[in-house]
Design a protein around this motif. Sequence first.
Motif, PDB file in Angstrom:
ATOM      1  N   SER A   1       0.825  -1.221   0.000  1.00  0.00           N
ATOM      2  CA  SER A   1       0.000   0.000   0.000  1.00  0.00           C
ATOM      3  C   SER A   1       0.851   1.259   0.000  1.00  0.00           C
ATOM      4  O   SER A   1       0.376   2.334  -0.384  1.00  0.00           O
ATOM      5  CB  SER A   1      -0.937   0.007   1.209  1.00  0.00           C
ATOM      6  N   THR A   2       2.113   1.138   0.428  1.00  0.00           N
ATOM      7  CA  THR A   2       3.037   2.272   0.375  1.00  0.00           C
ATOM      8  C   THR A   2       4.243   1.957  -0.500  1.00  0.00           C
ATOM      9  O   THR A   2       5.280   2.620  -0.396  1.00  0.00           O
ATOM     10  CB  THR A   2       3.512   2.647   1.794  1.00  0.00           C
ATOM     11  N   GLY A   3       4.107   0.932  -1.341  1.00  0.00           N
ATOM     12  CA  GLY A   3       5.191   0.577  -2.245  1.00  0.00           C
ATOM     13  C   GLY A   3       6.389  -0.027  -1.550  1.00  0.00           C
ATOM     14  O   GLY A   3       7.519   0.086  -2.035  1.00  0.00           O
ATOM     15  N   GLU A   4       6.157  -0.694  -0.408  1.00  0.00           N
ATOM     16  CA  GLU A   4       7.251  -1.264   0.370  1.00  0.00           C
ATOM     17  C   GLU A   4       7.160  -2.784   0.398  1.00  0.00           C
ATOM     18  O   GLU A   4       6.095  -3.363   0.160  1.00  0.00           O
ATOM     19  CB  GLU A   4       7.222  -0.739   1.810  1.00  0.00           C
ATOM     20  N   VAL A   5       8.290  -3.405   0.722  1.00  0.00           N
ATOM     21  CA  VAL A   5       8.341  -4.847   0.942  1.00  0.00           C
ATOM     22  C   VAL A   5       8.459  -5.072   2.446  1.00  0.00           C
ATOM     23  O   VAL A   5       9.413  -4.611   3.076  1.00  0.00           O
ATOM     24  CB  VAL A   5       9.546  -5.490   0.218  1.00  0.00           C
ATOM     25  N   LYS A   6       7.472  -5.737   3.024  1.00  0.00           N
ATOM     26  CA  LYS A   6       7.562  -6.073   4.444  1.00  0.00           C
ATOM     27  C   LYS A   6       6.782  -7.357   4.686  1.00  0.00           C
ATOM     28  O   LYS A   6       5.794  -7.646   4.001  1.00  0.00           O
ATOM     29  CB  LYS A   6       7.028  -4.939   5.321  1.00  0.00           C
ATOM     30  N   PRO A   7       7.228  -8.165   5.647  1.00  0.00           N
ATOM     31  CA  PRO A   7       6.564  -9.457   5.890  1.00  0.00           C
ATOM     32  C   PRO A   7       5.166  -9.271   6.448  1.00  0.00           C
ATOM     33  O   PRO A   7       4.901  -8.323   7.199  1.00  0.00           O
ATOM     34  CB  PRO A   7       7.482 -10.139   6.908  1.00  0.00           C
ATOM     35  N   ASN A   8       4.274 -10.181   6.081  1.00  0.00           N
ATOM     36  CA  ASN A   8       2.918 -10.163   6.614  1.00  0.00           C
ATOM     37  C   ASN A   8       2.881 -11.059   7.853  1.00  0.00           C
ATOM     38  O   ASN A   8       2.824 -12.281   7.753  1.00  0.00           O
ATOM     39  CB  ASN A   8       1.926 -10.679   5.565  1.00  0.00           C
ATOM     40  N   ARG A   9       2.923 -10.440   9.020  1.00  0.00           N
ATOM     41  CA  ARG A   9       3.003 -11.193  10.268  1.00  0.00           C
ATOM     42  C   ARG A   9       1.870 -10.835  11.226  1.00  0.00           C
ATOM     43  O   ARG A   9       2.048 -10.762  12.426  1.00  0.00           O
ATOM     44  CB  ARG A   9       4.350 -10.942  10.941  1.00  0.00           C
ATOM     45  N   GLY A  10       0.720 -10.619  10.682  1.00  0.00           N
ATOM     46  CA  GLY A  10      -0.413 -10.306  11.540  1.00  0.00           C
ATOM     47  C   GLY A  10      -0.451  -8.833  11.891  1.00  0.00           C
ATOM     48  O   GLY A  10       0.506  -8.083  11.664  1.00  0.00           O
ATOM     49  N   PRO A  11      -1.545  -8.375  12.458  1.00  0.00           N
ATOM     50  CA  PRO A  11      -1.707  -6.947  12.770  1.00  0.00           C
ATOM     51  C   PRO A  11      -0.779  -6.490  13.884  1.00  0.00           C
ATOM     52  O   PRO A  11      -0.614  -7.167  14.905  1.00  0.00           O
ATOM     53  CB  PRO A  11      -3.178  -6.846  13.192  1.00  0.00           C
ATOM     54  N   GLY A  12      -0.158  -5.338  13.682  1.00  0.00           N
ATOM     55  CA  GLY A  12       0.657  -4.715  14.721  1.00  0.00           C
ATOM     56  C   GLY A  12      -0.171  -3.725  15.519  1.00  0.00           C
ATOM     57  O   GLY A  12      -1.385  -3.608  15.361  1.00  0.00           O
ATOM     58  N   ARG A  13       0.506  -2.989  16.394  1.00  0.00           N
ATOM     59  CA  ARG A  13      -0.210  -2.036  17.259  1.00  0.00           C
ATOM     60  C   ARG A  13      -0.890  -0.935  16.446  1.00  0.00           C
ATOM     61  O   ARG A  13      -1.970  -0.478  16.808  1.00  0.00           O
ATOM     62  CB  ARG A  13       0.764  -1.429  18.272  1.00  0.00           C
ATOM     63  N   ARG A  14      -0.257  -0.526  15.374  1.00  0.00           N
ATOM     64  CA  ARG A  14      -0.859   0.520  14.535  1.00  0.00           C
ATOM     65  C   ARG A  14      -2.167   0.036  13.938  1.00  0.00           C
ATOM     66  O   ARG A  14      -3.171   0.764  13.933  1.00  0.00           O
ATOM     67  CB  ARG A  14       0.125   0.902  13.426  1.00  0.00           C
ATOM     68  N   GLU A  15      -2.168  -1.203  13.415  1.00  0.00           N
ATOM     69  CA  GLU A  15      -3.379  -1.752  12.814  1.00  0.00           C
ATOM     70  C   GLU A  15      -4.492  -1.885  13.850  1.00  0.00           C
ATOM     71  O   GLU A  15      -5.660  -1.596  13.579  1.00  0.00           O
ATOM     72  CB  GLU A  15      -3.091  -3.113  12.174  1.00  0.00           C
ATOM     73  N   VAL A  16      -4.129  -2.333  15.049  1.00  0.00           N
ATOM     74  CA  VAL A  16      -5.129  -2.471  16.114  1.00  0.00           C
ATOM     75  C   VAL A  16      -5.713  -1.108  16.473  1.00  0.00           C
ATOM     76  O   VAL A  16      -6.935  -0.954  16.623  1.00  0.00           O
ATOM     77  CB  VAL A  16      -4.501  -3.142  17.351  1.00  0.00           C
ATOM     78  N   GLY A  17      -4.844  -0.099  16.604  1.00  0.00           N
ATOM     79  CA  GLY A  17      -5.316   1.236  16.965  1.00  0.00           C
ATOM     80  C   GLY A  17      -6.187   1.866  15.902  1.00  0.00           C
ATOM     81  O   GLY A  17      -7.242   2.440  16.201  1.00  0.00           O
ATOM     82  N   HIS A  18      -5.770   1.765  14.635  1.00  0.00           N
ATOM     83  CA  HIS A  18      -6.566   2.354  13.549  1.00  0.00           C
ATOM     84  C   HIS A  18      -7.908   1.637  13.411  1.00  0.00           C
ATOM     85  O   HIS A  18      -8.942   2.268  13.169  1.00  0.00           O
ATOM     86  CB  HIS A  18      -5.794   2.275  12.232  1.00  0.00           C
ATOM     87  N   GLY A  19      -7.888   0.312  13.543  1.00  0.00           N
ATOM     88  CA  GLY A  19      -9.142  -0.430  13.464  1.00  0.00           C
ATOM     89  C   GLY A  19     -10.089  -0.074  14.580  1.00  0.00           C
ATOM     90  O   GLY A  19     -11.306   0.044  14.376  1.00  0.00           O
ATOM     91  N   ASN A  20      -9.551   0.130  15.784  1.00  0.00           N
ATOM     92  CA  ASN A  20     -10.392   0.487  16.923  1.00  0.00           C
ATOM     93  C   ASN A  20     -11.041   1.855  16.729  1.00  0.00           C
ATOM     94  O   ASN A  20     -12.211   2.053  17.070  1.00  0.00           O
ATOM     95  CB  ASN A  20      -9.560   0.480  18.203  1.00  0.00           C
ATOM     96  N   LEU A  21     -10.289   2.806  16.194  1.00  0.00           N
ATOM     97  CA  LEU A  21     -10.854   4.133  15.945  1.00  0.00           C
ATOM     98  C   LEU A  21     -12.016   4.051  14.964  1.00  0.00           C
ATOM     99  O   LEU A  21     -13.082   4.655  15.181  1.00  0.00           O
ATOM    100  CB  LEU A  21      -9.761   5.065  15.402  1.00  0.00           C
ATOM    101  N   ALA A  22     -11.859   3.295  13.882  1.00  0.00           N
ATOM    102  CA  ALA A  22     -12.942   3.138  12.909  1.00  0.00           C
ATOM    103  C   ALA A  22     -14.123   2.404  13.531  1.00  0.00           C
ATOM    104  O   ALA A  22     -15.287   2.734  13.264  1.00  0.00           O
ATOM    105  CB  ALA A  22     -12.430   2.385  11.678  1.00  0.00           C
ATOM    106  N   HIS A  23     -13.835   1.399  14.354  1.00  0.00           N
ATOM    107  CA  HIS A  23     -14.897   0.648  15.038  1.00  0.00           C
ATOM    108  C   HIS A  23     -15.728   1.584  15.910  1.00  0.00           C
ATOM    109  O   HIS A  23     -16.966   1.550  15.895  1.00  0.00           O
ATOM    110  CB  HIS A  23     -14.256  -0.453  15.884  1.00  0.00           C
ATOM    111  N   ARG A  24     -15.065   2.449  16.680  1.00  0.00           N
ATOM    112  CA  ARG A  24     -15.779   3.372  17.563  1.00  0.00           C
ATOM    113  C   ARG A  24     -16.614   4.365  16.754  1.00  0.00           C
ATOM    114  O   ARG A  24     -17.732   4.717  17.145  1.00  0.00           O
ATOM    115  CB  ARG A  24     -14.783   4.118  18.458  1.00  0.00           C
ATOM    116  N   ALA A  25     -16.060   4.806  15.626  1.00  0.00           N
ATOM    117  CA  ALA A  25     -16.763   5.783  14.794  1.00  0.00           C
ATOM    118  C   ALA A  25     -18.064   5.216  14.254  1.00  0.00           C
ATOM    119  O   ALA A  25     -19.099   5.901  14.228  1.00  0.00           O
ATOM    120  CB  ALA A  25     -15.865   6.229  13.648  1.00  0.00           C
ATOM    121  N   LEU A  26     -18.040   3.947  13.812  1.00  0.00           N
ATOM    122  CA  LEU A  26     -19.214   3.347  13.182  1.00  0.00           C
ATOM    123  C   LEU A  26     -20.172   2.727  14.195  1.00  0.00           C
ATOM    124  O   LEU A  26     -21.366   2.588  13.915  1.00  0.00           O
ATOM    125  CB  LEU A  26     -18.767   2.283  12.177  1.00  0.00           C
TER     126      LEU A  26
END
Length: 739
Positions: free
Chosen positions: A391-416
């Motif tokens: 999504s940002t043109g980078e190569v990185k391993p897919n190892r499950g959601p990190g803290r950023r993913e959890v935080g961003h998902g929680n914000l969207a969850h609260r909004a909806l």
Amino acid sequence: MFENVITKTIALPDGREITVESGKLARQADGAVVLRMGNTMLLTTVVSNRELREGVGFFPLSVDYQEKFASAGKIPGGFLKREGKLSDREVLVSRLVDRAIRPLFPSDYLYETQVNIYLISADHDAQPDALAALATSCALAVSDIPFLEPISEVRVALTPAGEYIVNPTPEQMEGCELDLVVAASKENILMVEGEMNEVSEDVMLEAMSVAHDAIKVHCEAQEELIKLSGKVKREYAVAEEDEALEKEIFDKVYDKLYAVAKSSIKGKTERKEAFTAVKEEYLESLPEDDDSINMDLVKKYLAAAEKKAARNLVLDTSIRLDGRALNEIRPIVAEVNFLPSPHGSALFTRGETQSLTSVTLGTKLDEQMIDGAMFSGSSKFILHYNFPGFSTGEVKPNRGPGRREVGHGNLAHRALSKVMPADEDNPYTIRIVSDILESNGSSSMATVCAGSLALMDAGIPIKSTVSGIAMGMISDPETGKYAVLSDILGDEDHLGDMDFKVTGTAKGITACQMDIKVEGLSFEVLKNALQQANEGRAHIRGEMEKAITEHRGELKPHAPRSYKLVIEPDMIGAVIGPGGKIVQEIQKETNTTVVIEEVDNKGHVNIFATNQEDMDNALARVRAIIAIPEVGETYDGIVKSIQPFGAFVEFMKGKEGLLHISEITWERLESLDGVMEVGEEVKVKLVEVDKKTGKYRLSRKVLLPKPEGYQEPRRRENRDRDNRGGGNRRNDRNDRNKR
């Protein structure tokens, strides 16, 4: 043994107290405190390395909050039965603390620092998440680790009666209009995060003011704690600097970098390449094989010059890197029903940020199970956010959601979550998945927009369209100039002084998240940012509503249908059957999912099917089980077994009655050979229910026309004759006995 124990008590306006104790537990940490409020106790430790690691260009701070299950008298679930990887809740609390304390370390302090916060005793009425940052600040206060000033964090709730409560109990939060966590120093707001029931900007600002007043008291108490500890902050070496080199680089590249910034290149990749070309030109001008040049410093000063050029462009001209005005939103394209198979989907593209979001409808069996020290239960609304490297043109391993993913998902969850139908009106477990396909600024807000669209596409009756926007700010403390930016780019997030995300409907705000990177942010600036965000949200909603304005009236053809049937509690067992046999048969034979539970002393039967025919079949099966047989009603039955005296017929599911041989036809039958067989369908009438035994008596002949000339048998006369004969025989026996 514990000679250096110090204690400080903070009195709260409502009569409660917070006690902070240091010097008894974890004495080998650089700083450690036990904070207690009610029966909630947090042990917080902080340790910072004394050796500077080479090549560190950022502050390596880690914060881990963990709730010990023993604190609430519980044993963890799962196979291992012990605490393991941090739960999403623990990650979110860790982020709250990290974001609050990170700006308060000196900018040149780059020593690896670790904070551990353990919940060691739990109290339902004193929620620990709003105390964790205060405990951390106290641990720093009694340590020798450099820390600019004490901070604290509180929760503010707005009750339906219009009262603001600081650090409320769960009971006080029931039905609240606003739930806001605010972190601040004595002078400045640092971090804000929360959810609201479509409140106004003025209400949110007032809540922040109430929180700040409470935090000031906490900070004053910590100032006294610092004096009691007597600790002197440690001396530390800073990374090497070279002012002459910094000035040389600035003089040679600043104007060129400013020209690139002013060129208003819209593409992220093209803009990065233009900045890189200027920096590489300088690097190529350096003499080769000159070991006296510190390349780490060169790269650091080049990055600083680029940042300054981009910031000054905005402050000088009110024009941004991509040529937009301060309040201008990037082009938006919103599409719904993008994916044919999911139950709802949307593609939301804003500039170079893109979210592909799907909605899946499930049953109660799909609810997310939550096993925590402070809360155990389930959730029927789930939102997952994924941020792959491409999504940002980078190569990185897919190892499950990190803290950023959890935080961003929680914000969207609260909004909806604030526009979702109430649980009693929604039979489904709803899962939203946002896959970020491109990212250049606020993919979490793209998730909110795409999630709102996908829910409406799925036919979920949400209250209103929800849009979200990320605001930024660039300020110059020397001149007092500042600029508030709407819909920030990734570069603007990096070089700016504020990241303020706001979501809401046309009626008001549903969620927010704010991080401040500088001191001195006034409420006036916050008010301007909120007002500008309101205008931006309205524009984004308008673009979203070009795709869909309200939820669809019907679910997708392949989405599961739901029907709820309320039955008497004593019928639950009949529907389930022994060992679940009956309900399993219904599910298998009708291709449905049937969920049965007891709520408020009533049986709730939820049936889920992907088409109406399956739904009707399952519903008929359940209704047949719970139906009460009525005398005089006619039923379609199946012969289950044949006896010499008649046949047993299942006339309703799970209910059998006797069809006596005399009730089959008007003609007299000697046996049922050749008349009936097991499995034969037969129409019968329920003619009697035995009041003592509850057994059912059926008749088939009453549904048949009487044969011509048919005469009822004279059963009473036969009985009279038999009685008379019996009487004569008894008299004969009596005469013989007399003789």
